[in-house]
Design a protein around this motif. Structure first.
Motif, short mmCIF file in Angstrom:
data_model
loop_
_atom_site.label_atom_id
_atom_site.label_comp_id
_atom_site.label_asym_id
_atom_site.label_seq_id
_atom_site.Cartn_x
_atom_site.Cartn_y
_atom_site.Cartn_z
N ALA A 22 -16.82 -29.80 4.28
CA ALA A 22 -15.89 -29.16 3.50
C ALA A 22 -15.73 -27.82 3.14
O ALA A 22 -14.81 -27.03 2.61
N THR A 23 -16.81 -26.96 4.05
CA THR A 23 -16.84 -25.80 3.96
C THR A 23 -15.54 -25.09 4.66
O THR A 23 -15.12 -23.79 4.65
N THR A 24 -14.96 -25.82 5.59
CA THR A 24 -13.72 -25.42 6.12
C THR A 24 -12.72 -25.06 5.19
O THR A 24 -12.04 -24.13 5.17
N ALA A 25 -12.54 -25.76 4.23
CA ALA A 25 -11.73 -25.39 2.98
C ALA A 25 -12.16 -24.26 2.39
O ALA A 25 -11.30 -23.36 1.79
N PRO A 68 -7.82 -5.80 14.07
CA PRO A 68 -6.96 -6.94 14.82
C PRO A 68 -7.27 -8.28 14.10
O PRO A 68 -8.27 -8.57 13.58
N THR A 69 -6.08 -9.32 14.25
CA THR A 69 -6.08 -10.42 13.70
C THR A 69 -6.26 -11.52 14.72
O THR A 69 -5.99 -11.31 15.64
N PRO A 70 -7.51 -12.22 14.39
CA PRO A 70 -7.99 -13.34 15.36
C PRO A 70 -7.10 -14.51 15.69
O PRO A 70 -6.09 -14.66 14.72
N ALA A 71 -6.68 -14.57 16.62
CA ALA A 71 -5.88 -15.78 17.06
C ALA A 71 -6.45 -17.26 16.60
O ALA A 71 -7.79 -17.41 16.41
N PRO A 72 -5.48 -18.18 16.18
CA PRO A 72 -5.99 -19.15 15.66
C PRO A 72 -6.78 -19.87 16.75
O PRO A 72 -6.50 -20.02 17.79
N VAL A 73 -7.85 -20.68 16.08
CA VAL A 73 -8.75 -21.48 17.30
C VAL A 73 -8.32 -22.81 17.24
O VAL A 73 -8.26 -23.59 16.07
N HIS A 74 -8.04 -23.56 18.35
CA HIS A 74 -8.03 -25.05 18.53
C HIS A 74 -8.99 -25.39 19.03
O HIS A 74 -8.69 -26.51 20.06
N ALA A 75 -10.33 -25.36 18.90
CA ALA A 75 -11.52 -25.95 19.35
C ALA A 75 -11.22 -27.46 19.28
O ALA A 75 -10.94 -27.93 18.21
N SER A 76 -11.80 -28.13 20.31
CA SER A 76 -11.93 -29.74 20.27
C SER A 76 -13.00 -30.05 19.40
O SER A 76 -13.10 -31.04 19.01
N ASN A 77 -14.02 -28.99 19.18
CA ASN A 77 -15.26 -29.14 18.13
C ASN A 77 -14.64 -28.63 17.01
O ASN A 77 -14.82 -27.13 16.89
N PRO A 78 -14.48 -29.38 15.76
CA PRO A 78 -14.14 -28.70 14.92
C PRO A 78 -15.02 -27.63 13.96
O PRO A 78 -14.58 -26.64 13.41
N ARG A 79 -16.61 -28.01 14.33
CA ARG A 79 -17.28 -27.13 13.73
C ARG A 79 -17.49 -25.84 14.45
O ARG A 79 -17.79 -24.92 13.67
N LEU A 80 -17.15 -25.80 15.67
CA LEU A 80 -16.89 -24.43 16.58
C LEU A 80 -15.72 -23.57 15.70
O LEU A 80 -15.91 -22.43 15.65
N ALA A 81 -14.79 -24.55 15.57
CA ALA A 81 -13.49 -23.73 14.99
C ALA A 81 -13.89 -23.04 13.48
O ALA A 81 -13.62 -21.89 13.24
#
Length: 94
Positions: free
Chosen positions: A78-81, A3-16
């Motif tokens: 920067a780990t998001t990148a 399954p492909t996870p749905a995109p996360v739109h968390a208000s907390n960017p670290r949680l996303a």
């Protein structure tokens, strides 16, 4: 089929960021992520949708994932990148 996870739109960017990293590590569903984090799936769905993340819950998540205290409080790193780069690499090799 994985399954492909749905995109996360968390208000907390670290949680996303954390949920995206977990998806790359094989925890691609909300249920798998909630079990790994030790919180109910409904609560995780709400936090990912933008509900405020209580300090106690954030502390529990940080402890469970062996993150430093307050990690979820900081802006996305920067780990998001790095996560995006890994995801692109995985898609290219598929």
């Amino acid at each position: 089929m994985i399954p492909t996870p749905a995109p996360v739109h968390a208000s907390n960017p670290r949680l996303a960021e954390l949920l995206a990293r977990m998806a790359l590590e094989g925890y691609g569903t909300l249920r798998a992520q909630s079990i790994r984090l030790g919180i109910p799936a409904g609560a995780l769905r709400n936090y990912a949708a933008g509900f405020p993340l209580p300090e106690e819950v954030a502390g529990d998540i940080e402890w469970m994932m062996e993150l430093s205290d307050g990690w979820l409080d900081y802006p996305a790193a920067a780990t998001t990148a790095l996560v995006d780069d890994r995801r692109q690499g995985m898609m290219a090799s598929a």
